[in-house]
Design an enzyme around this catalytic site. Structure first.
Site, short mmCIF file in Angstrom:
data_model
loop_
_atom_site.label_atom_id
_atom_site.label_comp_id
_atom_site.label_asym_id
_atom_site.label_seq_id
_atom_site.Cartn_x
_atom_site.Cartn_y
_atom_site.Cartn_z
N LYS A 54 0.85 -1.20 0.00
CA LYS A 54 0.00 0.00 0.00
C LYS A 54 0.88 1.25 0.00
CE LYS A 54 -3.81 -2.46 2.19
NZ LYS A 54 -4.49 -2.84 3.43
N GLN A 98 -4.74 -1.86 9.68
CA GLN A 98 -4.58 -3.15 9.02
C GLN A 98 -5.16 -4.26 9.91
OE1 GLN A 98 -3.60 -3.57 5.89
NE2 GLN A 98 -3.88 -5.78 6.00
N ASP A 121 -11.07 2.93 4.57
CA ASP A 121 -11.31 1.49 4.46
C ASP A 121 -12.81 1.18 4.53
OD1 ASP A 121 -9.58 -0.54 3.85
OD2 ASP A 121 -8.63 -0.59 5.82
N1 GUN Z 1 -6.87 -7.10 5.86
C1 GUN Z 1 -7.23 -7.79 4.76
N2 GUN Z 1 -7.84 -7.00 3.87
C2 GUN Z 1 -7.87 -5.77 4.41
C3 GUN Z 1 -8.37 -4.51 3.97
O1 GUN Z 1 -8.93 -4.35 2.88
N3 GUN Z 1 -8.19 -3.48 4.83
C4 GUN Z 1 -7.58 -3.63 6.03
N4 GUN Z 1 -7.48 -2.57 6.82
N5 GUN Z 1 -7.14 -4.77 6.48
C5 GUN Z 1 -7.26 -5.83 5.66
#
Ligand code: GUN
Length: 296
Positions: A54, A98, A121
């Site tokens: 990311k 995350q 998110d």
């Molecule tokens: N863990 C797995 N997929 C995601 C996501 O799209 N966002 C976040 N914050 N954590 C994740």
């Protein structure tokens, strides 16, 4: 019939080029860059890898990133303090926590703490709640489900009136994508571990979203000929024939399924590149929204 392969890498690349231009416009107007703040707690290698990807994707299109890396023994109060500091930091436009958080932490209050204006998110309970309700508009929608919807639309799949089957009811993918398909006027069946006869249900589907995390779980003979298949799975399997000794496969038996489906995503190169792109898009949107509010 061989299916049209839905190329997530190409769609993501096209969108990232447009986003990079949007970021340039933002910088030219305000003299600073949009910024994403991330909280990474613990030492799960997959989570660390996602956050690195990311960050790299942000850098490439000119978004700044600020990461709070916290150790696996972090307390609830410490993680909540990290979120508060990103909420209060005027340089930060989007916040990502995350998931999963380490086992000792309670994710629910952490996600509820994220400023609604920075919830890129889309996991804040108010945004998810709005997603579930008619006539309400969430400010942001979760990245992976949004990526699935964009791929369906880009491939020209008719969603309104279609029978859509989602396999897997996770908070991150299955549940929100079922809500998004419902909003787009599909008739949605959400299958999970207690569902009886999943193959029979999948056989009725014009659209299949596989998000169950089981390698090659969905078989070709479950598919209605011509169905659109979006494979969200990324499963690592041993493969002594590869240099690394492993490879990634989806939740769908791709090689056989592509002979039955009308359109299908690959793994890798399908939903994966879209997830990060949708996060970037939400971050740029958050930056414009927050900055416009300041200007007014
Ligand atoms: N863990 C797995 N997929 C995601 C996501 O799209 N966002 C976040 N914050 N954590 C994740």
């Amino acid at each position: 019939m061989t299916a049209k392969i839905i190329d997530g890498t190409a769609v993501a690349e096209r969108m990232r080029t447009a986003l990079a231009e949007d970021v340039e416009r933002f910088k030219a107007q305000f003299g600073y860059a949009p910024a994403l703040g991330a909280v990474l707690a613990g030492d799960d290698p997959a989570s660390a890898q996602y956050v690195r990807m990311k960050r790299r994707a942000c850098e490439k299109i000119g978004i700044e990133s600020i990461t709070h890396e916290m150790d696996a023994n972090s307390t609830q109060a410490e993680v909540e303090a990290a979120v508060r500091s990103l909420n209060d930091d005027p340089r930060v436009h989007g916040i990502l926590v995350q998931l999963p958080l380490p086992a000792q932490l309670d994710e629910e209050p952490v996600l509820a703490l994220v400023s609604l204006d920075k919830d890129v998110d889309g996991f804040h309970p108010i945004n998810i709640g709005k997603l579930a309700m008619k006539g309400r508009e969430p400010t942001f929608t979760p990245a992976t489900p949004t990526g699935c919807m964009v791929l369906l639309e880009d491939a020209g799949v008719e969603i309104a009136g279609a029978n859509a089957v989602v396999i897997g009811r996770s908070n991150i993918v299955g549940m929100p994508v079922a809500l998004m398909l419902t909003r787009a006027n599909a008739t949605v069946t959400l299958c999970h571990s207690r569902t009886r006869d999943i193959p029979a249900i999948v056989r009725q589907a014009d659209i299949v979203i596989a998000a169950i995390g089981k390698p090659e779980y969905v078989k070709a003979d479950w598919l209605k000929p011509g169905a659109a298949v979006i494979d969200v799975g990324t499963n690592k399997i041993d493969d002594p024939d590869t240099a690394k000794g492993y490879r990634f496969v989806g939740d769908v038996d791709f090689e056989a399924a592509k002979e039955v489906a009308g359109a299908i995503t690959k793994v890798p190169g399908g939903v994966g590149p879209m997830t990060i792109t949708m996060l970037l898009q939400n971050t740029v949107k958050a930056a414009w929204r927050l900055t416009a509010e300041k200007v007014v």
